[in-house]
Write an enzyme that holds these catalytic residues in place. Structure first.
Site, mmCIF file in Angstrom:
data_model
loop_
_atom_site.group_PDB
_atom_site.id
_atom_site.type_symbol
_atom_site.label_atom_id
_atom_site.label_comp_id
_atom_site.label_asym_id
_atom_site.label_seq_id
_atom_site.Cartn_x
_atom_site.Cartn_y
_atom_site.Cartn_z
ATOM 1 N N LYS A 251 -27.073 3.473 -5.564
ATOM 2 C CA LYS A 251 -28.521 3.384 -5.773
ATOM 3 C C LYS A 251 -28.776 2.720 -7.121
ATOM 4 O O LYS A 251 -28.397 3.254 -8.158
ATOM 5 C CB LYS A 251 -29.161 4.771 -5.732
ATOM 6 C CG LYS A 251 -30.679 4.712 -5.766
ATOM 7 C CD LYS A 251 -31.284 6.108 -5.712
ATOM 8 C CE LYS A 251 -32.796 6.026 -5.603
ATOM 9 N NZ LYS A 251 -33.405 5.324 -6.739
ATOM 10 N N ARG B 82 -37.659 -2.498 -6.902
ATOM 11 C CA ARG B 82 -37.552 -3.021 -5.539
ATOM 12 C C ARG B 82 -38.291 -4.354 -5.457
ATOM 13 O O ARG B 82 -39.440 -4.474 -5.888
ATOM 14 C CB ARG B 82 -38.159 -2.019 -4.572
ATOM 15 C CG ARG B 82 -37.950 -2.354 -3.089
ATOM 16 C CD ARG B 82 -36.516 -2.093 -2.669
ATOM 17 N NE ARG B 82 -36.357 -2.233 -1.242
ATOM 18 C CZ ARG B 82 -36.531 -1.258 -0.365
ATOM 19 N NH1 ARG B 82 -36.899 -0.049 -0.779
ATOM 20 N NH2 ARG B 82 -36.335 -1.463 0.920
ATOM 21 N N GLU C 268 -33.020 -5.333 -4.926
ATOM 22 C CA GLU C 268 -33.393 -4.643 -6.162
ATOM 23 C C GLU C 268 -33.190 -5.598 -7.325
ATOM 24 O O GLU C 268 -32.116 -6.190 -7.480
ATOM 25 C CB GLU C 268 -32.524 -3.394 -6.351
ATOM 26 C CG GLU C 268 -33.009 -2.467 -7.427
ATOM 27 C CD GLU C 268 -33.962 -1.411 -6.913
ATOM 28 O OE1 GLU C 268 -34.396 -0.559 -7.722
ATOM 29 O OE2 GLU C 268 -34.286 -1.420 -5.709
ATOM 30 N N GLU D 187 -27.670 6.281 -10.773
ATOM 31 C CA GLU D 187 -28.628 7.257 -10.265
ATOM 32 C C GLU D 187 -28.096 8.063 -9.088
ATOM 33 O O GLU D 187 -28.495 9.186 -8.871
ATOM 34 C CB GLU D 187 -29.908 6.549 -9.829
ATOM 35 C CG GLU D 187 -30.815 6.169 -10.969
ATOM 36 C CD GLU D 187 -32.236 5.960 -10.504
ATOM 37 O OE1 GLU D 187 -32.420 5.609 -9.330
ATOM 38 O OE2 GLU D 187 -33.147 6.157 -11.303
ATOM 39 N N GLU E 138 -23.889 2.880 -0.315
ATOM 40 C CA GLU E 138 -24.258 1.914 -1.354
ATOM 41 C C GLU E 138 -24.647 2.650 -2.633
ATOM 42 O O GLU E 138 -25.178 3.762 -2.575
ATOM 43 C CB GLU E 138 -25.459 1.060 -0.911
ATOM 44 C CG GLU E 138 -25.192 0.147 0.264
ATOM 45 C CD GLU E 138 -26.430 -0.660 0.642
ATOM 46 O OE1 GLU E 138 -27.476 -0.534 -0.045
ATOM 47 O OE2 GLU E 138 -26.362 -1.406 1.636
#
Length: 1014
Positions: free
Chosen positions: A318, A323, A385, A485, A316
């Site tokens: 990031k 969060r 997120e 990221e 996945e």
């Protein structure tokens, strides 16, 4: 309000104060103490000071038996720590009762979610103490409090960098009382509740004044640590929880409530039942976190690989957001029948921002979720997120704009600007059933069956299924190219682990860059004082790039580029001090040093302001290596290094031979060109990113790439007659316009277009984005830069205003400015009133709404610190690189280390012990220990396509043992057959020992010559 003394008043605790009767109704079985709480001083003598002493290193020599209040003992530090905590808890139960919540609120203040943030940091507390003690801020003590990182004028250097310790020094010289204070723990909590609800200085001052009158200096020192939530007593909350009750940590993981841990588990003999051990609706839990890994992809995959029948893992992206957990339950008392709650990872309640129901006026997200859940979903808990999405660019916006985007969405749900987007990647609860014990694969199927995605509002986070390590690199390259990221690898067969970091979830980020050579040679131009161990001395440095004068003169300018604090040993600091002694000058923010500003390019408003500065010609050059280059507004050049690390001091170079700005830009450009030539092609069809550094092809104003005229269907006139313009970028506000379209708009209204700002003396520069050209112009601080919105405002105002017979230009306002020189700031600010209402222009309804909102009196809002928004591991790791101090548990993370066993049988017991201890240190510091050099034919099949290889380091006992040559020969043979392999460093045990001692990774070259590229 309660009286303090005279006319001084202490504010009530406000919304965070709860009545005893209300608490009894909410917690009918909560324990009650039979006696008053202990004195606050008892907390120091029984717990804080003993724990603090226990974490100190024992004296050298043979082990000595410790003598405690109950006789001698030979407990190790871990056992002693538990014994200290157990004795305090036993005393509390005996002398006070079973309700230990008042004490735990002070023992682990960072876990107390029932008390709001104080909004007080070191500088504010220092100012308040100066006023309370009625001392001159320019006196010795006043200076030491307000400049706590700097060496005191006569204070002990060990207290520099320790704010609470510095306060103790000052308070000890002018205490209100020297004997034991009379405040009990319960009373301290009451005052701290009041302090947390006080938002103004005149409310905070009397509370701290009462503490000053009723506590001695040592008690005040610990109180300040509690307020700052920086206890550092040598014991974590897990240790306290474990001693208190065997189920305490579990209950905190599923509830994030310190109160529940203390009240529901006051009897250690009563255990949590099965249905009490899981997550609950409308109860914030502590989410699962990802391990940070920088090992080889093969090793990471091995850690989570399943059976041969199911070797899959998930990849996945990031996300760069916050969060967020979403709770939804059926509630007929809420309009729409569904109630929502939102919490961050640090248990901050964000329901006020995202909405408690479908029809909540403040629901920046929930108002869009009416059709997001399939029929039959009565309750649900989702993990994901929250990111900011720009619908015009159809791309995520970098982290930091989430709250402002949510507030804008609250005001106008139909706005076209950035908005919150929740990307869901896990589910923990569905229709009264907990799902944490189900596999990730099963949980993902439950998500897909339970929710309907809402485009760019509420989506399921995608993943890629993979079976081999070779599939990771292309995806990592792709997300890095798109400015993401990194990646998260997940084991689809794993359960959800509350409040844990586990190898079932692993973060992958780019490793240290090698494209720019071994290191960059930079000039030190400033220094920052450290805290803690490095308090009282310069612990990190501001480094710059040399600026070549195009006229050939001997310019001494150096533009700030990065801040370096990692990789230095005590000897390195001493060496730098030796060569720069007497040449440092303090930076006064109220009166910035004009000489330094001139040398730094003449920008008086530069953001990085070091504690001390030094002229480039009097400074030294250091070698720095880093992870990557990124855009940054904090430094003069507009770019900076991520995770910079000191490599070595270059005494063979002076500042004139250090890297220049142009040399670095050329180097960067060549690297980017080489990367593109290497197959680094990226499919951008999935999403588009804003590019800030990609050079656009040359275009002619008014023409597209096919030499066809771009017709602009906008208004025409003569408002810009006689004006010259230099349009540098496109714009997205108030509507999207390309650079060519903006140029055509100006030309159709009488203006002239040039492709440089030096064409005429009065050329107006227009830009809406920071490109290299814009940054260069801005850094010169000679010309103002105007946003394109000024063009639209001028045209619109002349269209609607018929009072004037001729066209007129609007005066510039702060909203029109992309960059303003210092001498023009006051002039431009005078064109609007205090609420930014223009004197010459009609405002839009949206602007009027903003102006009216700004005019309303509002209470100061308490917000989380960055540490409570950003994932703590990333923040601490990055700050560790910047400040030069890395937490021991993360010191060696990202390294894969092979400990070479010497073929010579050594009888030296000391060598064996050093080898054993070094291995344990690296394991504790997060390194991965490998069993072989990873160069056999079998392992080659798995690793030759990866970008990171095992091992990264080979550790030998001593260079003289005769083993190094054999290792070099083996590695050289392997490298000749596969030049794609990276050659590991060969280091001695001393490199590990010294890195641990200095609390930073030292450069390997200085400890042992590494294998170089052949």
């Amino acid at each position: 309000m309660s009286q303090l003394d005279g006319d001084t008043q202490i504010p009530d605790a406000g919304p965070f104060h709860e009545d005893e009767q209300d608490l009894d109704e909410k917690y009918p079985n909560r324990p009650h103490n039979h006696s008053p709480t202990l004195l606050f001083h008892d907390l120091l003598t029984d717990l804080f000071n003993p724990l603090n002493d226990n974490k100190k290193k024992p004296a050298a020599g043979p082990a000595r038996r410790k003598v405690g209040p109950h006789g001698p003992s030979s407990l190790n530090p871990q056992e002693r720590r538990r014994d200290i905590i157990q004795r305090f808890i036993s005393r509390w139960r005996r002398d006070v009762g079973d309700d230990i919540y008042p004490a735990f609120r002070l023992i682990v203040p960072d876990k107390d979610r029932d008390r709001a943030m104080y909004g007080l940091k070191e500088k504010v507390i220092g100012k308040l103490l100066v006023k309370i003690m009625k001392i001159d801020k320019n006196s010795e003590d006043g200076f030491n409090l307000l400049n706590w990182k700097l060496p005191g004028q006569s204070a002990s250097s060990r207290m520099a960098g320790d704010f609470a310790g510095r306060c103790y020094e000052v308070l000890s010289r002018r205490p209100m009382r020297t004997d034991v204070g009379d405040m009990r723990i319960e009373e301290v909590n009451e005052r701290l509740d009041q302090l947390s609800s006080a938002s103004k200085e005149d409310q905070q001052l009397p509370i701290l004044a009462e503490f000053y009158r009723r506590m001695n200096p040592e008690e005040l020192m610990w109180l300040i640590r509690i307020i700052l939530r920086q206890m550092k007593v040598g014991a974590t909350e897990r240790t306290f929880f474990d001693v208190w009750h065997p189920d305490a940590e579990r209950l905190f993981s599923i509830s994030s409530s310190l109160r529940r841990v203390c009240w529901e588990l006051h009897d250690p003999n009563i255990r949590l039942e099965g249905d009490e051990r899981g997550v609950s609706l409308m109860q914030c839990f502590q989410p699962q976190l990802a391990q940070f890994q920088m090992h080889s992809f093969d090793k990471m995959v091995q850690r989570m690989r399943g059976t041969e029948e199911d070797p899959t893992f998930w990849i996945e992206e990031k996300l760069d957001g916050e969060r967020m957990q979403l709770h939804m339950e059926t509630d007929d008392s809420v309009e729409g029948g569904k109630r929502f709650c939102f919490w961050s990872r640090k248990a901050k309640d964000y329901t006020y921002l995202y909405g408690n129901g479908f029809y909540d006026r403040n629901g920046s997200l929930t108002r869009h979720l009416k059709d997001a859940f399939v029929d039959g979903v009565d309750n649900i808990i989702l993990d994901g997120e929250m990111i900011t999405w720009d619908p015009e660019q159809d791309a995520p916006v970098p982290f930091g704009t989430l709250k402002s985007a949510a507030l804008a969405e609250q005001r106008d749900p139909n706005a076209k600007g950035p908005r919150p987007l929740l990307r869901v990647f896990d589910i923990l609860y569905l229709n009264d059933r907990e799902l944490t014990l189900y596999t990730l694969r099963d949980r993902r199927q439950a998500i897909e069956k339970a929710i309907r995605p809402v485009h760019r509002r509420f989506e399921i986070h995608p993943y890629t299924e993979a079976t081999t390590a070779a599939e990771i690199e292309p995806i990592l390259r792709k997300v890095v190219e798109e400015a993401s990221e990194g990646l998260v690898l997940k084991n689809p067969r794993s359960p959800y682990r509350l409040n844990e970091r586990h190898d079932d979830w692993m973060k992958v980020k780019p490793e240290y860059m090698t494209e720019f050579g071994e290191a960059l040679d930079l000039v030190i131009i400033g220094g920052y004082y450290g805290s803690g161990k490095r308090g009282g001395a310069l612990s990190s440095y501001l480094c710059g790039l040399r600026v070549d004068d195009p006229n050939g003169s001997n310019s001494m300018k150096c533009y700030s580029f990065c801040k370096v604090g990692g990789g230095f040993t005590a000897a390195d600091y001493a060496n730098i001090r030796h060569h720069t002694d007497g040449k440092w000058k303090p930076w006064n923010p109220k009166k910035p040093p004009t000489e330094f500003i001139e040398l730094a390019g003449g920008e008086a408003s530069q953001k990085e302001k070091p504690d001390e500065w030094i002229r480039p010609d009097e400074s030294v050059v250091i070698c720095v290596k880093a992870a990557s280059v990124s855009v940054s507004e904090e430094f003069r050049i507009g770019l900076t290094l991520r995770f910079p690390r000191f490599k070595k001091l270059r005494m063979d170079k002076d500042w004139k031979s250090a890297l220049s700005v142009q040399e670095f830009l050329d180097l960067k450009s060549n690297v980017e060109k080489e990367q593109k030539e290497k197959q680094f092609t990226v499919d951008n069809s999935r999403r588009k990113r804003i590019k800030t550094s990609t050079k656009k092809p040359l275009t002619i104003a008014g023409y597209d790439e096919k030499d066809k005229r771009v017709e602009y269907a906008g208004p025409t006139g003569n408002i810009f007659d006689g004006l010259d313009f230099f349009i540098m970028t496109d714009t997205t506000a108030p509507k999207k316009q390309t650079k060519v379209q903006l140029e055509q708009l100006v030309k159709s209204n009488g203006g002239k277009i040039y492709q440089t700002n030096t064409a005429t003396p009065d050329t107006l520069c227009i830009a809406d984005r920071r490109t290299v050209k814009v940054a260069s112009l801005q850094k010169s601080a000679k010309d103002i830069i105007i946003r394109p919105i000024w063009l639209f405002d001028c045209i619109k105002q002349n269209e609607v205003d018929s009072r004037h017979l001729s066209s007129f230009l609007l005066p510039l306002e702060p909203r029109h400015m992309f960059f303003t020189t210092e001498e023009r700031q006051e002039e431009i600010a005078d064109n609007v009133d205090v609420y930014n209402d223009s004197y010459a222009r009609d405002v839009t309804p949206e602007e009027l709404r903003t102006i009216l909102d700004a005019a309303k009196p509002s209470q100061q809002e308490l917000v989380d610190h960055d540490a409570e928004i950003k994932e703590i591991s990333d923040l601490v790791f990055e700050r560790g690189h910047e400040e030069g101090i890395t937490p021991p548990g993360w010191l060696f993370r990202g390294l894969a280390i092979y400990f070479h066993a010497s073929s010579e049988s050594s009888s030296e017991n000391t060598d064996q012990i050093r080898h054993f201890l070094a291995r344990k240190l690296t394991e504790f510091g997060g390194a991965d220990i490998v069993d072989d050099l990873g160069i056999n034919d079998k392992s080659k099949k798995h690793i030759h396509k990866s970008t990171t290889y095992l091992p990264t380091h080979v550790v030998v006992m001593d260079e003289s043992k005769g083993e190094v040559s054999n290792i070099r020969k083996t590695l050289a043979q392997q490298h000749s057959s596969d030049r794609g392999l990276k050659v590991p460093y060969i280091v001695t045990v001393e490199w590990i020992e010294q890195s641990w001692k200095e609390k930073t990774l030292l450069d390997e070259d200085r400890m042992f010559a590494p294998i170089s590229w052949f």
